[in-house]
Design an enzyme around this catalytic site. Structure first.
Site, PDB file in Angstrom:
ATOM      1  N   HIS A 223       0.102   7.888   5.092  1.00 26.25           N
ATOM      2  CA  HIS A 223       0.430   6.578   5.633  1.00 26.25           C
ATOM      3  C   HIS A 223      -0.580   5.524   5.181  1.00 26.25           C
ATOM      4  CE1 HIS A 223       2.392   3.436   7.697  1.00 26.25           C
ATOM      5  NE2 HIS A 223       1.188   3.031   8.048  1.00 26.25           N
ATOM      6  N   TYR A 227      -0.711   1.427   2.777  1.00 26.39           N
ATOM      7  CA  TYR A 227      -1.489   0.190   2.918  1.00 26.39           C
ATOM      8  C   TYR A 227      -2.464   0.003   1.770  1.00 26.39           C
ATOM      9  CZ  TYR A 227       0.734  -0.050   7.331  1.00 26.39           C
ATOM     10  OH  TYR A 227       1.700  -0.105   8.278  1.00 26.39           O
ATOM     11  N   HIS A 374      14.129   2.083   2.755  1.00 25.00           N
ATOM     12  CA  HIS A 374      12.953   1.455   3.369  1.00 25.00           C
ATOM     13  C   HIS A 374      11.805   1.337   2.379  1.00 25.00           C
ATOM     14  CE1 HIS A 374       9.469   0.797   5.929  1.00 25.00           C
ATOM     15  NE2 HIS A 374       8.975   1.980   5.593  1.00 25.00           N
ATOM     16  N   PHE A 375      11.503   2.422   1.676  1.00 21.57           N
ATOM     17  CA  PHE A 375      10.293   2.281   0.864  1.00 21.57           C
ATOM     18  C   PHE A 375      10.531   1.501  -0.427  1.00 21.57           C
ATOM     19  CE2 PHE A 375      10.905   6.990  -0.170  1.00 21.57           C
ATOM     20  CZ  PHE A 375      11.118   6.874  -1.518  1.00 21.57           C
ATOM     21  N   HIS A 376      11.819   1.374  -0.810  1.00 24.32           N
ATOM     22  CA  HIS A 376      12.037   0.503  -1.968  1.00 24.32           C
ATOM     23  C   HIS A 376      11.931  -0.976  -1.619  1.00 24.32           C
ATOM     24  CE1 HIS A 376      13.270   4.164  -4.090  1.00 24.32           C
ATOM     25  NE2 HIS A 376      12.940   3.488  -5.179  1.00 24.32           N
ATOM     26  N   ARG A 439      18.436  12.392   1.894  1.00 26.96           N
ATOM     27  CA  ARG A 439      17.575  12.032   0.776  1.00 26.96           C
ATOM     28  C   ARG A 439      17.160  13.308   0.053  1.00 26.96           C
ATOM     29  NH1 ARG A 439      11.500  10.599   3.019  1.00 26.96           N
ATOM     30  NH2 ARG A 439      11.114  10.477   0.794  1.00 26.96           N
ATOM     31  N   ARG A 440      16.410  13.165  -1.042  1.00 25.78           N
ATOM     32  CA  ARG A 440      15.915  14.294  -1.838  1.00 25.78           C
ATOM     33  C   ARG A 440      17.027  15.300  -2.124  1.00 25.78           C
ATOM     34  NH1 ARG A 440      12.422  14.883   2.731  1.00 25.78           N
ATOM     35  NH2 ARG A 440      10.495  13.690   2.529  1.00 25.78           N
TER      36      ARG A 440
HETATM   37 FE1  HAS Z   1       6.956   2.764   5.909  1.00 27.79          FE
HETATM   38  C1  HAS Z   1       8.274   5.948   5.619  1.00 27.79           C
HETATM   39  C2  HAS Z   1       6.932   3.061   9.301  1.00 27.79           C
HETATM   40  C3  HAS Z   1       5.433  -0.323   6.182  1.00 27.79           C
HETATM   41  C4  HAS Z   1       6.175   2.833   2.544  1.00 27.79           C
HETATM   42  N1  HAS Z   1       7.203   4.118   4.362  1.00 27.79           N
HETATM   43  C5  HAS Z   1       7.794   5.364   4.451  1.00 27.79           C
HETATM   44  C6  HAS Z   1       7.793   5.982   3.162  1.00 27.79           C
HETATM   45  C7  HAS Z   1       7.161   5.112   2.301  1.00 27.79           C
HETATM   46  C8  HAS Z   1       6.799   3.948   3.077  1.00 27.79           C
HETATM   47  C9  HAS Z   1       6.864   5.338   0.827  1.00 27.79           C
HETATM   48  O1  HAS Z   1       7.227   5.309  11.364  1.00 27.79           O
HETATM   49  C10 HAS Z   1       8.440   7.326   2.825  1.00 27.79           C
HETATM   50  C11 HAS Z   1       7.477   8.453   2.713  1.00 27.79           C
HETATM   51  C12 HAS Z   1       8.222   9.708   2.348  1.00 27.79           C
HETATM   52  O2  HAS Z   1       8.448   9.925   1.150  1.00 27.79           O
HETATM   53  O3  HAS Z   1       8.606  10.463   3.248  1.00 27.79           O
HETATM   54  N2  HAS Z   1       6.351   1.568   7.459  1.00 27.79           N
HETATM   55  C13 HAS Z   1       6.445   1.880   8.761  1.00 27.79           C
HETATM   56  C14 HAS Z   1       5.935   0.769   9.571  1.00 27.79           C
HETATM   57  C15 HAS Z   1       5.525  -0.198   8.671  1.00 27.79           C
HETATM   58  C16 HAS Z   1       5.772   0.332   7.357  1.00 27.79           C
HETATM   59  C17 HAS Z   1       5.861   0.691  11.059  1.00 27.79           C
HETATM   60  N3  HAS Z   1       6.018   1.495   4.617  1.00 27.79           N
HETATM   61  C18 HAS Z   1       5.452   0.278   4.937  1.00 27.79           C
HETATM   62  C19 HAS Z   1       4.860  -0.300   3.762  1.00 27.79           C
HETATM   63  C20 HAS Z   1       5.063   0.599   2.738  1.00 27.79           C
HETATM   64  C21 HAS Z   1       5.792   1.714   3.294  1.00 27.79           C
HETATM   65  C22 HAS Z   1       4.144  -1.618   3.737  1.00 27.79           C
HETATM   66  C23 HAS Z   1       4.668   0.543   1.315  1.00 27.79           C
HETATM   67  C24 HAS Z   1       3.915  -0.360   0.764  1.00 27.79           C
HETATM   68  N4  HAS Z   1       7.542   4.200   7.195  1.00 27.79           N
HETATM   69  C25 HAS Z   1       7.395   4.149   8.548  1.00 27.79           C
HETATM   70  C26 HAS Z   1       7.826   5.431   9.133  1.00 27.79           C
HETATM   71  C27 HAS Z   1       8.194   6.258   8.087  1.00 27.79           C
HETATM   72  C28 HAS Z   1       8.004   5.458   6.885  1.00 27.79           C
HETATM   73  C29 HAS Z   1       7.856   5.824  10.553  1.00 27.79           C
HETATM   74  C30 HAS Z   1       8.669   7.719   8.162  1.00 27.79           C
HETATM   75  C31 HAS Z   1      10.123   7.802   8.254  1.00 27.79           C
HETATM   76  C32 HAS Z   1      10.611   9.220   8.216  1.00 27.79           C
HETATM   77  O4  HAS Z   1      11.244   9.637   9.183  1.00 27.79           O
HETATM   78  O5  HAS Z   1      10.389   9.937   7.223  1.00 27.79           O
HETATM   79  C33 HAS Z   1       4.873  -1.521   9.039  1.00 27.79           C
HETATM   80  O6  HAS Z   1       3.625  -1.618   8.417  1.00 27.79           O
HETATM   81  C34 HAS Z   1       5.691  -2.704   8.702  1.00 27.79           C
HETATM   82  C35 HAS Z   1       5.068  -4.004   9.195  1.00 27.79           C
HETATM   83  C36 HAS Z   1       5.602  -5.182   8.452  1.00 27.79           C
HETATM   84  C37 HAS Z   1       6.175  -6.256   9.000  1.00 27.79           C
HETATM   85  C38 HAS Z   1       6.725  -7.326   8.101  1.00 27.79           C
HETATM   86  C39 HAS Z   1       5.956  -8.620   8.128  1.00 27.79           C
HETATM   87  C40 HAS Z   1       6.567  -9.579   7.162  1.00 27.79           C
HETATM   88  C41 HAS Z   1       5.891 -10.277   6.231  1.00 27.79           C
HETATM   89  C42 HAS Z   1       6.651 -11.167   5.283  1.00 27.79           C
HETATM   90  C43 HAS Z   1       6.660 -12.584   5.772  1.00 27.79           C
HETATM   91  C44 HAS Z   1       7.560 -13.418   4.942  1.00 27.79           C
HETATM   92  C45 HAS Z   1       7.319 -14.720   4.632  1.00 27.79           C
HETATM   93  C46 HAS Z   1       8.337 -15.474   3.832  1.00 27.79           C
HETATM   94  C47 HAS Z   1       6.116 -15.457   5.058  1.00 27.79           C
HETATM   95  C48 HAS Z   1       6.307  -6.408  10.457  1.00 27.79           C
HETATM   96  C49 HAS Z   1       4.413 -10.220   6.115  1.00 27.79           C
HETATM   97  C50 HAS Z   1       9.575 -15.525   4.657  1.00 27.79           C
HETATM   98  C51 HAS Z   1      10.363 -16.735   4.416  1.00 27.79           C
HETATM   99  C52 HAS Z   1      11.537 -16.912   5.035  1.00 27.79           C
HETATM  100  C53 HAS Z   1      12.334 -18.145   4.799  1.00 27.79           C
HETATM  101  C54 HAS Z   1      12.138 -15.865   5.986  1.00 27.79           C
HETATM  102 CU    CU Z   2       3.877   5.692   7.434  1.00 25.58          CU
END
Ligand code: HAS
Ligand code: CU
Length: 550
Positions: A223, A227, A374-376, A439-440
């Site tokens: 995890h 980050y 999700h991860f893409h 998946r996989r």
């Molecule tokens: Fe995730 C699975 C939970 C973030 C990557 N994640 C994965 C896997 C990968 C991955 C590679 O809890 C698969 C691993 C595998 O092969 O099995 N992930 C989270 C959570 C967050 C999160 C809570 N993941 C990421 C990030 C990744 C990433 C970042 C890569 C860089 N993820 C999980 C969980 C799994 C998981 C479970 C396991 C699932 C399972 O069952 O296998 C958080 O960090 C997300 C927080 C982010 C936000 C977004 C904030 C938005 C921003 C953009 C603002 C936009 C602006 C412009 C300013 C709350 C900062 C907007 C303009 C407008 C006009 C709208």
């Molecule tokens: Cu994670």
């Protein structure tokens, strides 16, 4: 008084460039593998030359998620330090080069094993799938290489602090130091499972492996790994973007606090990848879910800061009304557009993460292709698009070429083609996942099972999206070549580094108290992991023999 540096040192530039070559090469190989996968999954295509689907999928994951990102991160962080803290000295730079070569050798070892079909175990290399020992040693070397390179970086950072006692550290340098410390702490997990479990088991010194333990140690690392990918992108968002817009960052203090929160909460949360695994008590799963919700906060802080920057910028340009500022953004600057589209993807990307992390909902999506979606739209869009944007200013800066109009236009095409391809592909993955598509898996029709029928359309959409993505990757490679070969210029292109609205406030001392930061990090890790890991040793979990199912 400390004189700010304005340029990446020319010797450091060579090291940065070497790392960036690997990024472009890995992108090409990994992207081609990705295209072929979506074609296979659509059910319309078979792989030639006896290449296996899982072999290809392993190549895709390892080369993009591990190799491409690691080389980019090392290169970018070295550039960021050299630009903001000043040139590396010979010893620090030598560590960077040794790290680079160790990573290179490790990558080649792993690649040869994948190519010879000795390691089709995917990038997470879950036991009991058993690869050739050279694959595990190769991956170990890749990690060791990053340790060495990061050590050189840390030495540069602490040398700056020594030379500039009591002053506020340059923000980008500070951020690289936080990312590296997190990396050292989290890679202990993967290093221990590979050295003490996988290697002895794959050479046959022990017959069986404790799967629960190996997966837990992997995700303790895995995890934080996401980050480790994300924070360099956030460095660009916080410290570079405002300058590109010609405005100021929102708050230097907030940015540092966000990074500190990432350090604290990135590691004690790995069990959210194992919510449906046996052998871990519900209480500890629940605790790590709560900690996962803590690590969402710094991303929300980041979103807030970015909105503040965009709005300030637009208002300075005379925007009125609620959303008028949106139109005023610099839509012809590829550096901005790439990052902005990445941010847009991160809105659903982050929301999806919150869904995954919610225990009950995880039951629905775990091991479905939703997760791949999700991860893409996390690592595959916000992170990678920001890396591309960084290439646009970094490569001309270190090679002395101009960011010419063609490169900028290629960057814009890249942003929109990527958005189209990734939008189609990842949406299809999310919807198919909700309907249960696993998946996989190489299968698309599952022997004509009725439930699989409704997945087919989505799988075809994945192939359509994948094809656009492949075109985008070709554009990215062209952009890369254009950036390193364009016309030379005497006026070195800028590596933009922003000032902040609170630039002149006095430094916050505790964020640079590394002993304190380390103690809190370690404390949280111990709380989250001591009992579950102890139980994995004491509860007599049966060991598993190795399998080679491909
Ligand atoms: Fe995730 C699975 C939970 C973030 C990557 N994640 C994965 C896997 C990968 C991955 C590679 O809890 C698969 C691993 C595998 O092969 O099995 N992930 C989270 C959570 C967050 C999160 C809570 N993941 C990421 C990030 C990744 C990433 C970042 C890569 C860089 N993820 C999980 C969980 C799994 C998981 C479970 C396991 C699932 C399972 O069952 O296998 C958080 O960090 C997300 C927080 C982010 C936000 C977004 C904030 C938005 C921003 C953009 C603002 C936009 C602006 C412009 C300013 C709350 C900062 C907007 C303009 C407008 C006009 C709208
Ligand atoms: Cu994670």
């Amino acid at each position: 008084m400390f004189a700010p540096h304005t340029k990446v040192d020319s010797k450091d530039s060579k090291l940065v460039l070497a790392n960036m070559f690997w990024v472009a090469f890995a992108l090409l190989i990994g992207g081609s593998a990705g295209l072929l996968q979506t074609l296979v999954r659509s059910g319309q295509f078979e792989l030639p030359f006896g290449i296996g689907y899982y072999q290809l999928l392993t190549l895709h994951g390892v080369i993009l998620a591990l190799v491409m990102t690691f080389f980019f991160i090392m290169g970018f962080q070295i550039a960021a330090l050299s630009r903001t803290a000043g040139p590396l000295n010979n010893k620090e730079r030598r560590l960077g080069w040794i790290g680079f070569w160790v990573m290179t050798v490790g990558t080649l070892m792993a690649a040869v094993m994948i190519a010879t079909n000795e390691a089709s175990v995917l990038y997470t290399f879950y036991a009991p799938l058993q690869a050739h020992v050279i694959f595990y040693i190769g991956l170990t070397l890749v990690i060791v290489g990053t340790w060495l390179s990061a050590l050189g970086q840390m030495m540069r950072y602490f040398r700056w602090r020594k030379e500039n006692k009591g002053q506020k550290t340059p923000l980008l340098s500070y951020m690289t130091a936080v990312n590296n410390l997190m990396w050292y702490v989290c890679t202990i997990g993967v290093a221990s499972t590979v050295l003490f479990q996988f290697i002895p088991w794959s050479v046959g010194w022990v017959e069986t492996i404790n799967i629960t333990l190996s997966r837990t140690l992997f995700w303790y690392f895995g995890h934080a790994l996401v980050y480790f990918w994300l924070l360099p992108a956030y460095m660009v968002w916080y410290a570079v973007m405002p300058k590109i817009l010609g405005t100021k960052g929102f708050s230097d203090k907030l940015a540092r606090l966000a990074f500190v929160l990432f350090l604290f909460f990135s590691i004690p949360v790995g069990i959210h990848h194992q919510l449906v695994d046996p052998g871990i008590d519900a209480f500890w799963k629940g605790l790590q879910v709560v900690l996962t919700f803590m690590v969402i906060i710094p991303s929300l802080m980041t979103a807030f800061s970015m909105f503040a920057v965009f709005e300030t910028y637009g208002r300075n340009k005379g925007a009125t009304g609620l959303l008028d500022w949106f139109k005023k953004l610099p839509w012809s600057d590829a550096r901005f557009v790439l990052v902005f589209i990445g941010m847009l993807f991160f809105v659903p990307g982050g929301l999806g993460g919150i869904i995954n992390a919610s225990g009950q909902m995880n039951q629905l999506v775990h091991n479905t292709i939703w997760i791949v979606g999700h991860f893409h739209i996390t690592v595959g869009a916000p992170v990678v698009l920001t890396y591309f944007a960084a290439m646009l200013f970094l490569l001309p800066h270190i090679t002395g070429h101009k960011i010419d109009r063609i490169a900028n236009r290629l960057g814009l095409m890249l942003a929109y083609t990527w958005a189209l391809g990734m939008g189609i592909m990842s949406a299809a993955m999310h919807f198919a996942g909700l309907r249960g598509a696993p998946r996989r898996s190489t299968f698309s029709e599952y022997g004509g099972a009725p439930v699989a029928e409704e997945w087919i359309t989505y799988q075809v959409m994945q192939a359509v999206g994948g094809s656009f993505l492949f075109i985008a990757i070709i554009i990215a490679i062209l952009m890369f070549l254009k950036l390193i070969t364009g016309p030379k210029t005497d006026e070195i292109e800028e590596f933009p580094v922003a000032e902040f609205l609170d630039q002149n406030d006095s430094p916050v001392r505790w964020v640079d108290n590394w002993r304190l930061l380390f103690i809190i990090t370690a404390f949280l890790v111990l709380i989250a992991y001591t009992v579950p890991i102890t139980q994995m040793f004491t509860e007599n979990i049966p060991g598993a023999k190795g399998f080679k199912l491909w």
